[in-house]
Every structure is written in structure tokens, then in C-alpha cells.
Design a protein around this motif. Structure first.
Motif, PDB file in Angstrom:
ATOM      1  N   TYR A  32      -9.857  -1.017   6.795  1.00  0.00           N
ATOM      2  CA  TYR A  32      -9.755   0.445   6.940  1.00  0.00           C
ATOM      3  C   TYR A  32      -8.647   1.043   6.073  1.00  0.00           C
ATOM      4  CZ  TYR A  32     -12.974   0.104  10.835  1.00  0.00           C
ATOM      5  OH  TYR A  32     -14.085  -0.127  11.591  1.00  0.00           O
ATOM      6  N   ASN A  33      -7.593   0.245   5.862  1.00  0.00           N
ATOM      7  CA  ASN A  33      -6.464   0.771   5.092  1.00  0.00           C
ATOM      8  C   ASN A  33      -6.757   0.767   3.580  1.00  0.00           C
ATOM      9  OD1 ASN A  33      -3.544   1.575   5.922  1.00  0.00           O
ATOM     10  ND2 ASN A  33      -3.272   0.473   4.006  1.00  0.00           N
ATOM     11  N   PHE A  34      -7.604  -0.194   3.147  1.00  0.00           N
ATOM     12  CA  PHE A  34      -7.837  -0.337   1.700  1.00  0.00           C
ATOM     13  C   PHE A  34      -9.309  -0.373   1.298  1.00  0.00           C
ATOM     14  CE2 PHE A  34      -3.620  -2.541   2.244  1.00  0.00           C
ATOM     15  CZ  PHE A  34      -2.870  -1.565   1.625  1.00  0.00           C
ATOM     16  N   GLU A  35      -9.990  -1.449   1.730  1.00  0.00           N
ATOM     17  CA  GLU A  35     -11.331  -1.725   1.220  1.00  0.00           C
ATOM     18  C   GLU A  35     -12.285  -0.546   1.346  1.00  0.00           C
ATOM     19  OE1 GLU A  35     -11.499  -5.841   2.575  1.00  0.00           O
ATOM     20  OE2 GLU A  35     -13.704  -5.526   2.427  1.00  0.00           O
ATOM     21  N   ALA A  36     -12.415  -0.043   2.559  1.00  0.00           N
ATOM     22  CA  ALA A  36     -13.376   1.040   2.798  1.00  0.00           C
ATOM     23  C   ALA A  36     -12.959   2.313   2.067  1.00  0.00           C
ATOM     24  CB  ALA A  36     -13.502   1.305   4.291  1.00  0.00           C
ATOM     25  N   LEU A  37     -11.680   2.373   1.679  1.00  0.00           N
ATOM     26  CA  LEU A  37     -11.179   3.555   0.970  1.00  0.00           C
ATOM     27  C   LEU A  37     -11.231   3.352  -0.550  1.00  0.00           C
ATOM     28  CD1 LEU A  37      -8.201   4.403   3.326  1.00  0.00           C
ATOM     29  CD2 LEU A  37     -10.072   5.970   2.788  1.00  0.00           C
ATOM     30  N   ASN A  38     -11.997   2.325  -0.972  1.00  0.00           N
ATOM     31  CA  ASN A  38     -12.220   2.105  -2.402  1.00  0.00           C
ATOM     32  C   ASN A  38     -10.948   1.653  -3.132  1.00  0.00           C
ATOM     33  OD1 ASN A  38     -14.072   2.143  -4.603  1.00  0.00           O
ATOM     34  ND2 ASN A  38     -13.187   4.095  -5.333  1.00  0.00           N
ATOM     35  N   ILE A  39     -10.028   1.046  -2.380  1.00  0.00           N
ATOM     36  CA  ILE A  39      -8.804   0.528  -3.008  1.00  0.00           C
ATOM     37  C   ILE A  39      -9.045  -0.953  -3.315  1.00  0.00           C
ATOM     38  CG2 ILE A  39      -6.304   0.180  -2.763  1.00  0.00           C
ATOM     39  CD1 ILE A  39      -6.297   2.530  -0.770  1.00  0.00           C
ATOM     40  N   PRO A  40      -9.122  -1.329  -4.597  1.00  0.00           N
ATOM     41  CA  PRO A  40      -9.517  -2.702  -4.963  1.00  0.00           C
ATOM     42  C   PRO A  40      -8.468  -3.743  -4.560  1.00  0.00           C
ATOM     43  CG  PRO A  40      -8.841  -1.452  -6.895  1.00  0.00           C
ATOM     44  CD  PRO A  40      -8.837  -0.487  -5.744  1.00  0.00           C
ATOM     45  N   PRO A  41      -8.901  -5.008  -4.422  1.00  0.00           N
ATOM     46  CA  PRO A  41      -7.991  -6.089  -3.965  1.00  0.00           C
ATOM     47  C   PRO A  41      -6.737  -6.240  -4.830  1.00  0.00           C
ATOM     48  CG  PRO A  41     -10.256  -6.867  -4.036  1.00  0.00           C
ATOM     49  CD  PRO A  41     -10.266  -5.497  -4.630  1.00  0.00           C
ATOM     50  N   ASP A  42      -6.824  -5.902  -6.112  1.00  0.00           N
ATOM     51  CA  ASP A  42      -5.658  -6.098  -6.975  1.00  0.00           C
ATOM     52  C   ASP A  42      -4.773  -4.847  -7.079  1.00  0.00           C
ATOM     53  OD1 ASP A  42      -7.440  -4.536  -8.303  1.00  0.00           O
ATOM     54  OD2 ASP A  42      -7.381  -5.642 -10.207  1.00  0.00           O
ATOM     55  N   HIS A  43      -5.039  -3.860  -6.248  1.00  0.00           N
ATOM     56  CA  HIS A  43      -4.228  -2.625  -6.303  1.00  0.00           C
ATOM     57  C   HIS A  43      -2.803  -2.924  -5.825  1.00  0.00           C
ATOM     58  CE1 HIS A  43      -2.912   1.508  -5.451  1.00  0.00           C
ATOM     59  NE2 HIS A  43      -3.863   1.882  -6.303  1.00  0.00           N
ATOM     60  N   PRO A  44      -1.790  -2.427  -6.581  1.00  0.00           N
ATOM     61  CA  PRO A  44      -0.398  -2.763  -6.217  1.00  0.00           C
ATOM     62  C   PRO A  44      -0.004  -2.375  -4.794  1.00  0.00           C
ATOM     63  CG  PRO A  44      -0.500  -1.071  -7.951  1.00  0.00           C
ATOM     64  CD  PRO A  44      -1.869  -1.618  -7.798  1.00  0.00           C
ATOM     65  N   SER A  45      -0.628  -1.320  -4.234  1.00  0.00           N
ATOM     66  CA  SER A  45      -0.229  -0.912  -2.881  1.00  0.00           C
ATOM     67  C   SER A  45      -0.632  -1.953  -1.841  1.00  0.00           C
ATOM     68  CB  SER A  45      -0.855   0.445  -2.531  1.00  0.00           C
ATOM     69  OG  SER A  45      -2.249   0.303  -2.353  1.00  0.00           O
ATOM     70  N   ARG A  46      -1.511  -2.910  -2.228  1.00  0.00           N
ATOM     71  CA  ARG A  46      -1.966  -3.909  -1.265  1.00  0.00           C
ATOM     72  C   ARG A  46      -1.027  -5.113  -1.183  1.00  0.00           C
ATOM     73  NH1 ARG A  46      -8.501  -3.989  -0.913  1.00  0.00           N
ATOM     74  NH2 ARG A  46      -7.980  -5.555   0.646  1.00  0.00           N
ATOM     75  N   THR A  47      -0.041  -5.191  -2.059  1.00  0.00           N
ATOM     76  CA  THR A  47       0.893  -6.320  -1.974  1.00  0.00           C
ATOM     77  C   THR A  47       1.850  -6.101  -0.804  1.00  0.00           C
ATOM     78  OG1 THR A  47       2.619  -5.301  -3.312  1.00  0.00           O
ATOM     79  CG2 THR A  47       0.887  -6.498  -4.507  1.00  0.00           C
ATOM     80  N   ASP A  48       2.529  -7.186  -0.419  1.00  0.00           N
ATOM     81  CA  ASP A  48       3.442  -7.006   0.712  1.00  0.00           C
ATOM     82  C   ASP A  48       4.760  -6.339   0.308  1.00  0.00           C
ATOM     83  OD1 ASP A  48       4.353  -9.226  -0.534  1.00  0.00           O
ATOM     84  OD2 ASP A  48       3.886 -10.608   1.120  1.00  0.00           O
ATOM     85  N   PHE A  49       4.839  -5.890  -0.956  1.00  0.00           N
ATOM     86  CA  PHE A  49       5.968  -5.026  -1.328  1.00  0.00           C
ATOM     87  C   PHE A  49       5.733  -3.604  -0.826  1.00  0.00           C
ATOM     88  CE2 PHE A  49       6.322  -8.308  -4.657  1.00  0.00           C
ATOM     89  CZ  PHE A  49       7.648  -8.671  -4.441  1.00  0.00           C
ATOM     90  N   ASP A  50       4.466  -3.280  -0.631  1.00  0.00           N
ATOM     91  CA  ASP A  50       4.125  -1.903  -0.261  1.00  0.00           C
ATOM     92  C   ASP A  50       3.472  -1.756   1.105  1.00  0.00           C
ATOM     93  OD1 ASP A  50       4.992  -0.203  -2.450  1.00  0.00           O
ATOM     94  OD2 ASP A  50       3.636  -1.419  -3.668  1.00  0.00           O
ATOM     95  N   THR A  51       3.160  -2.868   1.732  1.00  0.00           N
ATOM     96  CA  THR A  51       2.481  -2.800   3.027  1.00  0.00           C
ATOM     97  C   THR A  51       3.064  -3.860   3.958  1.00  0.00           C
ATOM     98  OG1 THR A  51       0.436  -2.052   1.972  1.00  0.00           O
ATOM     99  CG2 THR A  51       0.226  -2.993   4.166  1.00  0.00           C
ATOM    100  N   PHE A  52       3.253  -3.489   5.206  1.00  0.00           N
ATOM    101  CA  PHE A  52       3.704  -4.452   6.223  1.00  0.00           C
ATOM    102  C   PHE A  52       2.482  -5.208   6.752  1.00  0.00           C
ATOM    103  CE2 PHE A  52       7.269  -1.347   7.054  1.00  0.00           C
ATOM    104  CZ  PHE A  52       8.326  -2.236   6.881  1.00  0.00           C
ATOM    105  N   TYR A  53       2.401  -6.495   6.421  1.00  0.00           N
ATOM    106  CA  TYR A  53       1.304  -7.296   6.981  1.00  0.00           C
ATOM    107  C   TYR A  53       1.759  -7.950   8.270  1.00  0.00           C
ATOM    108  CZ  TYR A  53      -1.521  -6.560   2.867  1.00  0.00           C
ATOM    109  OH  TYR A  53      -2.276  -5.966   1.884  1.00  0.00           O
TER     110      TYR A  53
END
Ligand code: DAH
Length: 338
Positions: free
Chosen positions: A138-159
Motif C-alpha cells: 500500500y505504501n509503494f507498489e500499488a502507488l506505482n512506486i517501483p522496487p528500486d525507488h530511493p524512498s523504498r530503502t531503509d534510509f527513507d522508510t522505517f521497516y
């Protein structure tokens, strides 16, 4: 005999003068008028007197008893009227207004969200909520944010673990709502978001956003402009100007960043607007067809717009607050101003 009566009366008068409290008077009443009191003692003397004196003495005692009763009642009256003002002074003044309990106030962030909700409610938007602990989908995939997008790294997101994270944007609610409802859709979604940013005057690892989404047949970019213009004028004031700058967000196409003329310096230039006269307040755009595909909406039939704004930022601009940390420090002097 009369002498005896006189003495008793004198003794009573002395004692009654010395009486300071209602309790003292009560004791005197018992002492003189009680069953074993002075009057009854005198009565007992009657049978010891010569027969011709008994009636007169009896009458004397009776009128004497009336005198004594009056004296004692008088004392009661005086002492009880004295005791009322005493109580008033010593304990409380019933005429003073009471102490008002402090009932608290809305936090400025909550206040801002409420104000934003109110403006959009008038434009027909419902309020929707989504979870803060979210799936990556819901945070990325469905919003068309690709797997290699920088916001998906743990520098930008709390996993949290695997595909579970703390949402970094309220755009997640767009997907959750569209999955469950058919167009027309008109919602705003306020809530907390989390990002591993270093805390400073402008950044916090947790802050609030309000997302907006409108989907229907025939929705155009001018609808987006009209709605945002209405919000900005209502919330910041009718003299505030708005401008769109082209931008990019994976979930909208075309996308824009929206600025308003700086409400602190009225566009003249100040430290809040970095002397540009403009400040960015939100991101927006037309919903990307790929987003519609992920919720099984027909992109040929429906169009829509979305926007997302930072609540603290909006509050800072409105009230001239220069440090985001003030919102989270629970400083009552700061909070009580709103
Ligand atoms: N989610 C974006 C952010 O957190 C803000 C945003 C931009 C939301 C554009 C939108 C949008 O809905 O269309 O930076």
C-alpha cells in the motif's frame, strides 16, 4: 428566700456573660433549667416552707424561671448570630466566584487538521483513515512506486519486518479506499506518517499529513486547481496567491508542487520563504492510470486528482512558527497560545 433567688440570678448572669460559645450556653441551660438544675432545686424547697408562704414562693419561682429562660434564650440568639459571620470569614466566602478548572485545549496539530477537514467538508469531501503500520504494497507498489525507488530503502522508510513498515505517506489511504469503494470518490485522509529523518527545525521522524483524493468520470486538472484554490483562500485568506510548479510523483501524472505566496511576509521575502516570496505547501496531480489499474478501476472511464500536504508545515506557515519540534515538546506556554 427572695435573696436566694436573687443570688441564683446573679450567678447566672455572670456565667452567661462569660459564655463564649453555643456549647457554653447549652451547659448553662442544663445547669439552671435541667432536671437536676438550680430551678428544680429551688422547687424542692417549697414543701419545707410554712404553708402560707408556699404559694407566693411558687409564683416567684415561676416568674424567676421565665426570666432565666429569657436570659438563656437571649444568650443563644447572640452566640448563634455571632457564630455565622465567624464561619463565613474563617472557612470561605460564599460570594466569591469559584476557581475555574483548566479544561485544556486542542493541540495545534489537531486544531489544524480539524480546520482543514472543515474546509474540505464544505466541498463535499468525506474523512477516511488508514493504518499507520502498513504493508509495503500500500505504501509503494500499488502507488506505482517501483522496487528500486530511493524512498523504498531503509534510509527513507522505517521497516518493521519483511513487507511491514510504518507508512511514510498518507497516500496509502487512496488505495485502501479505492479497493473498497466504487467512484465517485471524494475523501481526505489525515494521519501520522514516519520517516527516518534527522530531527531539526524542519524535520521530524513523525509528522502529520492530509491526503486528498477525488475520482469520477470527467475529472480534469482544472477541478484540482479549483478545489485547491478554494482551500488555500479559505484557510490562509483571500489575498494569498497560489502557483503550480511541474513536478514528479509516481502516483500522479502530470504532477505538480503547489506554492502559496508567503503568508508571513505577504510575498515580500523573509527567512520563512528563503526570500523568494513563495512557500511550498503540497504535492498534487492527476491520478496515474497505473494506480487505477492496481485497484481495478477502468482508467479509460475514470479520472481523478490527488494531493498531499504536511499538517505541521501548514500550521507553521499560518502561525509563523519556525521550529517543528515545538509541536512535540509539550511546552504548555507554546501550546496554550492556540
Ligand atoms: N505522498 C507525497 C509525499 O509524502 C505527497 C503527495 C504528492 C501526495 C502528490 C499526493 C500527490 O496525493 O498527488 O511527499
Amino acid at each position: 428566700m427572695l435573696d436566694k433567688l436573687k443570688k441564683v440570678k446573679e450567678a447566672l448572669q455572670n456565667e452567661i456573660e462569660a459564655a463564649a460559645t453555643l456549647k457554653d450556653a447549652e451547659q448553662l441551660k442544663i445547669k439552671y433549667l435541667g432536671r437536676k438544675g438550680a430551678i428544680n432545686d429551688l422547687m424542692k424547697l417549697i414543701p419545707t416552707l410554712p404553708a402560707e408562704q408556699r404559694a407566693t414562693f411558687g409564683q416567684q419561682i415561676n416568674s424567676f424561671k421565665i426570666d432565666i429562660t429569657d436570659i438563656i434564650n437571649e444568650a443563644f440568639k447572640k452566640l448563634s448570630s455571632e457564630s455565622i459571620p465567624k464561619v463565613k470569614k474563617e472557612i470561605f466566602d460564599v460570594t466569591l466566584p469559584g476557581k475555574r478548572p483548566f479544561i485544556g485545549k486542542m493541540h495545534p496539530v489537531t486544531r489544524t487538521i480539524e480546520d482543514i477537514k472543515e474546509v474540505f467538508a464544505r466541498l463535499g469531501f468525506d474523512v477516511a483513515y488508514g493504518p499507520e503500520v502498513e504493508l509495503e504494497y500500500y505504501n509503494f507498489e500499488a502507488l506505482n512506486i517501483p522496487p528500486d525507488h530511493p524512498s523504498r530503502t531503509d534510509f527513507d522508510t522505517f521497516y518493521i519486518k519483511n513487507d511491514i513498515l510504518l507508512r511514510s505517506q498518507t497516500s496509502t489511504v487512496q488505495i485502501r479506499i479505492m479497493e473498497n469503494q466504487k467512484p465517485p470518490i471524494r475523501i481526505i485522509a489525515p494521519g501520522r506518517v514516519y520517516r527516518p529523518d534527522t530531527v531539526d527545525a524542519r524535520h521530524s521522524f513523525m509528522f502529520h499529513q492530509v491526503e486528498g483524493l477525488l475520482v469520477d468520470e470527467g475529472v480534469s486538472f482544472s477541478d484540482l486547481k479549483g478545489v485547491l484554490n478554494q482551500f488555500i483562500k479559505t484557510y490562509f485568506g483571500k489575498d494569498v496567491q497560489m502557483r503550480f510548479r511541474p513536478s514528479f510523483f509516481p502516483f500522479t501524472e502530470p504532477s505538480a508542487e503547489v506554492d502559496i505566496s508567503c503568508s508571513i511576509c505577504s510575498g515580500k521575502g523573509c527567512s520563512v520563504c528563503s526570500y523568494s516570496g513563495w512557500v511550498e505547501i503540497l504535492g498534487a496531480g492527476m491520478v496515474n492510470p497505473n494506480v487505477f489499474k492496481s485497484v481495478h478501476y477502468d482508467p479509460e472511464k475514470y479520472t481523478g486528482f490527488a494531493f498531499g500536504m504536511g499538517v505541521e508545515r501548514i500550521a507553521m506557515l499560518k502561525h509563523g512558527i519556525d521550529d517543528i519540534r515545538l509541536f512535540y515538546e509539550n511546552n504548555i506556554h507554546f501550546l496554550s497560545q492556540f
